[in-house]
Design a protein around this motif. Structure first.
Motif: not given
Ligand code: NOJ
Length: 574
Positions: A256, A292, A285-286, A307-308, A311, A248, A283, A227
């Motif tokens: 992004d 994403t 992170w958005t 990653f959402h 987390n 993120g 990889e 990103h």
């Protein structure tokens, strides 16, 4: 050397030869080379060590192995600072070792995914060194982001961006004549200058690097900081500090940006030139699942880490919401969701979710029942916790040094500290570094880890290792798991979630994984119910675990009847 190695084999072990779209439901195991197995006894893992343990991974039942960077590197960020993208760091071996590793993996039916680090190089990379030597105004400086400083004497950084590892994202150079010079951008450590993706030479170089590794026979790439490659034109100020906390969740001028997608469209064309579906996973992170999804449009990359999901706290409502939003956002682009709980940058999920092994196991069984691909991080199959008490003097993570005094707002006390998930894994119950290697281990292993070793767990039906083996074996043969793009939610009491997954035989749109026939070695189940109790009390689930079904697997002890114990996930065949 390259010519000698160019005669590649394709993945040819059992299960790899005829799996179109193999990646859609693949379980991919992350190996962190310095911490997996040490073949030469220098205390640091290496390629020969990994190679010797490939049979273990094949037996575990994963489809592919992702290797974190093993390239020539001064190791300022554990190899994510690459000095030569076509060479292996001597600490890990050489290109012949890489060749042998790829061949052996393919012979065992395992695919190999390597890490590509295109956002930044090492400051020891020849390009950066030459740019420094040539001084301001040199076209070679345009391959990075060099800028004059602000202030009367250029003594202030060109903008207010902060490094992900803490401190300013700019470092001032010294001119060849010894006077203070321009600044350069590094979103990570100063030893990791950001490449300028507006420069054509950067594009050409990475296309060539992709081909180099594809010609070596790798099956795919994990794209580091996917990103981050394009920065907002003019590198505008953010206007606020504490940018780390916005990663993120917010739109940032250095992450992004829409321009990244053109790069991935051009890479996809290269990947598609090769046989056997070579893939790339972002990889990225958005701020949202929808952002994403843009990375995995049909003409871009194949997967993006979710990653959402990683987390999300351990709670039925939160999990259901993130599962729905993940699946909903991917459906329009036709890409699989890519579930992940642990990796080398985050607190191991056993510790992150509260410390209980029961809960960690329940989280894993939930993840492995979801449609799409799943990533495992080495050692999670042993139930390893985060090592939270490493002495400062053994730490190597640059984030630890740059963020000193600024980290740690998480309950586990490990936020932003990454050495604790990188401790070498235990293979044997006793012996030097628990079988990691003969020369100790670069980070100390807790004495109790002998009991968590592979040798201590293998063959014990109650062990976490055997739970992973059983889950992966069922997933391989059970057409209702992994495939498809949706789940059928079932009504449950608060704190519990349950869903049904159907195979094509069950009469829904969910298909068998490509390359596997519906019902193949499945024991006859056409649907699987996954039920998860996230609470700390047992619950009765008579409407979910219906009579006539059969027990497939449970993450913990599961008494007879329709009671689901606390922090437990079960798979119920229908
Ligand atoms: C993401 C990698 O996973 C992490 O380990 C690394 O520090 C940064 N990218 C910078 O390359």
């Amino acid at each position: 050397m390259t010519q000698h190695l160019a005669d590649r084999t394709e993945p040819n072990g059992p299960g790899t030869e005829s799996r179109p779209d193999w990646w859609r439901d693949a379980v991919i195991y992350q190996v962190y080379p310095r911490s997996f197995a040490d073949g030469d006894g220098d205390g640091m893992g290496d390629l020969s060590g990994i190679r010797s343990r490939l049979p273990y991974l094949a037996e575990l039942g994963v489809d592919a192995v992702w290797l974190s960077p093993f390239y020539a590197s001064p190791q300022a960020d554990a190899g994510y600072d690459v000095a030569d993208y076509r060479a292996i760091d001597p600490m890990f071996g050489d290109l012949h070792d890489a060749d042998a590793l790829i061949r052996d993996a393919h012979d065992l039916g395992l695919r190999i995914i390597v890490d590509l680090v295109p956002n930044h190089s090492s400051d020891r990379h020849e390009w950066f060194q030459r740019a420094l030597r040539q001084g301001p105004g040199s076209p070679l400086r345009d391959r990075y982001h060099f800028r004059p400083g602000k202030g009367t004497d250029g003594e202030l950084p060109p903008n207010d961006w902060e490094s992900i590892f803490g401190g300013p994202a700019w470092t001032r150079t010294t001119n060849p004549d010894g006077t203070p010079g321009e600044w350069y951008l590094h979103l990570f450590a100063p030893e990791q200058p950001d490449l300028n993706w507006d420069n054509q030479a950067v594009h050409d170089e990475f296309r060539s690097v992709l081909r180099f590794w594809l010609d070596m026979g790798v099956d795919g790439f994990r794209i580091d900081v996917a990103h981050g490659l394009i920065k907002e034109a003019g590198l505008p100020d953010m206007g606020q500090s504490g940018q780390l906390r916005m990663l993120g969740t917010d739109v940032l001028p250095f992450f992004d940006q829409d321009g990244v997608h053109e790069i991935y469209r051009s890479w996809r064309k290269i990947l598609d030139e090769y046989p056997q579906q070579r893939i790339a996973v972002a990889e990225a992170w958005t701020p949202t699942a929808e952002r994403t999804a843009l990375y995995v449009r049909p003409d871009e990359l194949h997967q993006a880490f979710n990653f959402h999901y990683l987390n999300t706290p351990w709670g039925a409502d939160e999990l259901r919401q993130v599962i729905d939003s993940s699946l909903d956002s991917m459906r329009p682009v036709g890409a699989p969701t890519t579930w992940v709980l642990s990796n080398h940058d985050v607190v191991r999920h056993r510790t992150r979710l509260g410390g209980s092994l029961a809960r960690a196991r329940a989280a894993t069984l939930l993840m492995l029942a979801l449609p799409g691909s799943a990533y495992l991080y080495q050692g999670e199959e042993l139930g390893l916790p985060e090592v939270v008490d490493l002495p400062d003097e053994v730490r190597q993570d640059p984030a630890f040094f740059r963020r000193a005094g600024h980290h740690d707002d998480a309950d586990d006390g490990q936020d932003g500290l990454r050495d604790g998930c990188r401790v070498p894994i235990p293979w044997t119950a006793q012996g030097s570094s628990f079988g990691f290697g003969d020369g100790g281990s670069w980070l100390p292993q807790p004495p109790a880890w002998g009991k968590l070793s592979v040798a201590a767990q293998a063959g014990d039906p109650a062990a976490t290792l055997e739970l992973y083996r059983a889950a992966l074996a069922i997933r391989r043969t059970q057409p209702a798991l992994g495939a498809g793009d949706g789940v059928e939610w079932l009504a449950t009491p608060p704190g519990v979630l349950a869903f049904r997954r159907r195979s094509a035989c069950g009469g829904t749109s969910l298909g068998a994984p490509p390359g596997r026939s519906p019902g193949e070695e499945s024991g006859g189940n056409t649907a699987v119910v996954c039920a998860v109790n996230t609470t700390d009390k047992p619950v009765e689930l008579p409407d979910v675990l219906t009579p006539g079904g059969s027990r497939l697997l449970a993450s913990g002890p599961w008494p007879a009847g329709t009671v689901l114990p606390a922090d437990t996930t079960v798979w119920w065949g229908e």
